[in-house]
Design a protein around this motif. Structure first.
Motif, PDB file in Angstrom:
ATOM      1  N   ALA A 239      81.532  59.314 -71.394  1.00 57.93           N
ATOM      2  CA  ALA A 239      81.308  57.941 -70.956  1.00 57.93           C
ATOM      3  C   ALA A 239      80.066  57.951 -70.080  1.00 57.93           C
ATOM      4  O   ALA A 239      79.850  58.880 -69.293  1.00 57.93           O
ATOM      5  CB  ALA A 239      82.503  57.403 -70.182  1.00 57.93           C
ATOM      6  N   LEU A 241      78.067  55.511 -67.362  1.00 52.03           N
ATOM      7  CA  LEU A 241      77.991  54.299 -66.555  1.00 52.03           C
ATOM      8  C   LEU A 241      76.529  54.111 -66.172  1.00 52.03           C
ATOM      9  O   LEU A 241      75.950  54.968 -65.485  1.00 52.03           O
ATOM     10  CB  LEU A 241      78.862  54.416 -65.307  1.00 52.03           C
ATOM     11  CG  LEU A 241      78.769  53.260 -64.309  1.00 52.03           C
ATOM     12  CD1 LEU A 241      79.242  51.952 -64.940  1.00 52.03           C
ATOM     13  CD2 LEU A 241      79.559  53.564 -63.046  1.00 52.03           C
ATOM     14  N   VAL A 270      79.150  52.233 -70.668  1.00 46.69           N
ATOM     15  CA  VAL A 270      79.661  51.120 -69.867  1.00 46.69           C
ATOM     16  C   VAL A 270      78.501  50.597 -69.034  1.00 46.69           C
ATOM     17  O   VAL A 270      77.903  51.345 -68.244  1.00 46.69           O
ATOM     18  CB  VAL A 270      80.815  51.588 -68.952  1.00 46.69           C
ATOM     19  CG1 VAL A 270      81.306  50.432 -68.081  1.00 46.69           C
ATOM     20  CG2 VAL A 270      81.961  52.169 -69.772  1.00 46.69           C
ATOM     21  N   VAL A 321      85.428  52.787 -65.849  1.00 41.00           N
ATOM     22  CA  VAL A 321      85.340  54.231 -66.140  1.00 41.00           C
ATOM     23  C   VAL A 321      86.481  54.989 -65.469  1.00 41.00           C
ATOM     24  O   VAL A 321      86.935  56.021 -65.987  1.00 41.00           O
ATOM     25  CB  VAL A 321      83.971  54.831 -65.753  1.00 41.00           C
ATOM     26  CG1 VAL A 321      82.875  54.212 -66.594  1.00 41.00           C
ATOM     27  CG2 VAL A 321      83.681  54.710 -64.276  1.00 41.00           C
ATOM     28  N   ASP A 322      86.972  54.494 -64.341  1.00 33.16           N
ATOM     29  CA  ASP A 322      88.152  55.119 -63.740  1.00 33.16           C
ATOM     30  C   ASP A 322      89.377  54.919 -64.622  1.00 33.16           C
ATOM     31  O   ASP A 322      90.228  55.805 -64.738  1.00 33.16           O
ATOM     32  CB  ASP A 322      88.415  54.554 -62.345  1.00 33.16           C
ATOM     33  CG  ASP A 322      87.902  55.455 -61.229  1.00 33.16           C
ATOM     34  OD1 ASP A 322      87.593  56.629 -61.508  1.00 33.16           O
ATOM     35  OD2 ASP A 322      87.807  54.986 -60.087  1.00 33.16           O
ATOM     36  N   TYR A 324      89.242  54.555 -67.876  1.00 34.25           N
ATOM     37  CA  TYR A 324      88.998  55.364 -69.080  1.00 34.25           C
ATOM     38  C   TYR A 324      89.230  56.848 -68.806  1.00 34.25           C
ATOM     39  O   TYR A 324      89.725  57.578 -69.664  1.00 34.25           O
ATOM     40  CB  TYR A 324      87.572  55.125 -69.566  1.00 34.25           C
ATOM     41  CG  TYR A 324      87.245  55.823 -70.858  1.00 34.25           C
ATOM     42  CD1 TYR A 324      87.801  55.399 -72.060  1.00 34.25           C
ATOM     43  CD2 TYR A 324      86.376  56.908 -70.881  1.00 34.25           C
ATOM     44  CE1 TYR A 324      87.500  56.031 -73.254  1.00 34.25           C
ATOM     45  CE2 TYR A 324      86.065  57.552 -72.064  1.00 34.25           C
ATOM     46  CZ  TYR A 324      86.627  57.118 -73.251  1.00 34.25           C
ATOM     47  OH  TYR A 324      86.329  57.755 -74.427  1.00 34.25           O
ATOM     48  N   ALA A 326      87.201  59.643 -68.336  1.00 34.29           N
ATOM     49  CA  ALA A 326      86.509  60.420 -69.358  1.00 34.29           C
ATOM     50  C   ALA A 326      86.529  61.920 -69.079  1.00 34.29           C
ATOM     51  O   ALA A 326      86.544  62.357 -67.926  1.00 34.29           O
ATOM     52  CB  ALA A 326      85.059  59.953 -69.461  1.00 34.29           C
ATOM     53  N   LEU A 329      81.692  62.273 -67.581  1.00 33.77           N
ATOM     54  CA  LEU A 329      81.171  60.981 -67.144  1.00 33.77           C
ATOM     55  C   LEU A 329      79.778  61.166 -66.568  1.00 33.77           C
ATOM     56  O   LEU A 329      79.585  61.952 -65.639  1.00 33.77           O
ATOM     57  CB  LEU A 329      82.079  60.359 -66.076  1.00 33.77           C
ATOM     58  CG  LEU A 329      81.539  59.091 -65.406  1.00 33.77           C
ATOM     59  CD1 LEU A 329      81.418  57.945 -66.414  1.00 33.77           C
ATOM     60  CD2 LEU A 329      82.417  58.679 -64.224  1.00 33.77           C
ATOM     61  N   VAL A 343      83.913  57.643 -57.901  1.00 35.66           N
ATOM     62  CA  VAL A 343      84.723  57.910 -59.093  1.00 35.66           C
ATOM     63  C   VAL A 343      85.942  58.743 -58.725  1.00 35.66           C
ATOM     64  O   VAL A 343      85.847  59.755 -58.031  1.00 35.66           O
ATOM     65  CB  VAL A 343      83.881  58.653 -60.156  1.00 35.66           C
ATOM     66  CG1 VAL A 343      84.757  59.108 -61.320  1.00 35.66           C
ATOM     67  CG2 VAL A 343      82.746  57.765 -60.659  1.00 35.66           C
ATOM     68  N   ALA A 346      87.838  61.603 -63.672  1.00 30.95           N
ATOM     69  CA  ALA A 346      86.913  62.168 -64.658  1.00 30.95           C
ATOM     70  C   ALA A 346      87.100  63.672 -64.664  1.00 30.95           C
ATOM     71  O   ALA A 346      87.455  64.266 -63.636  1.00 30.95           O
ATOM     72  CB  ALA A 346      85.458  61.814 -64.326  1.00 30.95           C
TER      73      ALA A 346
END
Length: 436
Positions: A239, A241, A270, A321-322, A324, A326, A329, A343, A346
């Motif tokens: 992912a 960001l 994202v 993203v948190d 998700y 990944a 990341l 974050v 991840a």
């Protein structure tokens, strides 16, 4: 080529809306159960037959002779050897710093609890093979196990017909560089069963680690308890960001690099910037057409597991993203360091424009065996800690026990376990009876 998901203006948990590779390990359990049972009952004979069935080759022996390891190292391309040696050195530097020290806490006068960190006795390390060769996974498995102080470790990797039933020579050379001389030409679910039950020269292990395909993941789930496992690895994922300060060429390059692993690899961007999304799509078109594994990459990027996710702003992107969580990341924003620090979920975080995931795959010093499929919300990547067990050592003298006795006996009565209290009273005397 790659789909878009617009989460702008949305609230609530986005996890059901985010792209994700499908991995039905439960459905694979029925397929691996007879394989594992066959290895348990027939050992090396079963391994030889299963290897011939699934890998198209019957190795002369499941254990790779030491001479083959030495030969592979002698024939290794000098540039690859130098790269592996550098990768090993950097990984050792990072993982050596992870080793925990024993700690002793004085709870009361005469009463201490020491936490001892003890390495697992024997581990089996799985290195995948097939579409690609992964000597880097040898490094990522072996180095933390060695730095943890594991006494006995063995590597296994699928045999290759083109190499006479041995694992890929670069895998063997990496093992030789690391001083590992117990190597097996076994892959798939049968390799996990070999470590769980033992077979021929391979003694049973206490733990198995390393990434693999769905059959390896299913065997880990099936045999968990018979053998310890690190994780059930799923398809690899990235992912990114990014905001409008990011370089779209860098982002496209990184999405492509992850997609070349497998047709089910996940590549996700994202961003709050629709303009950046447009530029990334343009860059992707050019890069996919030019890359060596273009068909595989195009299928991965076009799959339901990949996509560009539009969000309201960077704060919204961090929440996404948190959610998700990944495996990898990347954070490429105006405040990359500050946003990366926020974050929570991840496997590994790569900060700024010059920290691509591919650096972590090989030469950052970090580990690339990482949680997938959203499991980074509760699990960590492979590290020295993976191979250590904390053991509490309790030492109380008589006075310290006497001081705690009323509390122990009160709680024992509350739980209707009077013999617990009597075990203390027998040593210090008290209402529950017993000799002083």
């Amino acid at each position: 080529m790659i789909s878009r998901i617009d989460l702008r203006g949305s609230a609530g948990d986005p996890r059901e809306l985010l792209p994700r590779a499908e991995l039905d390990i439960g459905a694979a359990l029925d397929a691996v159960r007879p394989i594992c049972e066959d290895v348990r009952l027939r050992g090396t004979e079963a391994l030889a037959e299963l290897t011939e069935r699934f890998d198209g080759v019957r190795p002369p022996a499941i254990r790779v002779p030491r001479a083959e390891l030495d030969s592979a190292l002698a024939g290794l391309d000098p540039a690859v050897r130098a790269a592996l040696e550098e990768s090993i050195e950097r990984a050792r530097r990072v993982h050596a710093a992870q080793r925990r020290e024993d700690t002793t806490t004085r709870v009361v006068p005469g009463g201490t609890v020491t936490e001892r960190w003890v390495p697992v006795g024997r581990v089996g390390l799985y290195v995948p093979g097939g579409r690609a060769v992964y000597p880097s996974s040898v490094v990522m498995n072996v180095v933390p196990a060695q730095e943890a102080g594991v006494d006995s470790l063995a590597v296994t990797s699928p045999p290759q017909a083109e190499f006479g039933g041995l694992p890929h020579p670069t895998i063997l050379a990496a093992c030789a560089l690391l001083g590992v001389d117990e190597v097996y030409a076994v892959g798939g679910a049968q390799a996990v069963a070999m470590f769980a039950y033992g077979a021929g020269e391979c003694e049973r292990a206490d733990m198995v680690t390393g990434p693999g395909n769905i059959w390896v993941a299913a065997a880990k789930r099936l045999l968990k308890g018979v053998i310890g496992i690190d994780a059930e690895a799923g398809p690899t994922e990235i992912a990114v960001l990014a905001d409008d300060t990011a370089d779209p060429g860098y982002i496209a390059a990184d999405l492509v690099s992850q997609a070349e692993h497998d047709t089910v690899a996940a590549s996700v961007l994202v961003t709050p910037s629709a303009e950046l999304a447009d530029k990334v799509e343009t860059e992707l078109s050019a890069r996919v057409a030019a890359t060596r594994h273009r068909d595989r990459v195009a299928e991965a990027l076009g799959g339901r597991q990949s996509g560009i996710v539009l969000v309201d702003d960077t704060a919204h992107g961090l929440a996404v993203v948190d959610a998700y969580a990944a495996e990898h990341l990347e954070v490429m924003t105006a405040d990359s360091a500050g946003d990366a620090a926020a974050v929570r979920n991840a496997g590994a975080v790569f900060v700024g424009p010059h920290s691509p995931v591919s650096l972590g795959d090989y030469c950052a010093g970090s580990n690339h065996v990482l949680p997938t499929g959203g499991s980074a919300v509760h699990s960590a990547g492979l590290s020295v800690q993976t191979f250590l067990r904390g053991i509490h050592v309790v030492t109380y003298d008589r006075d310290a026990l006497a001081e705690a006795a009323p509390h122990v006996m009160a709680l024992a009565e509350a739980e209707d376990l009077p013999a617990h209290g009597e075990a203390v009273a027998a040593r210090v005397g008290g209402a529950s009876g017993g000799a002083a």
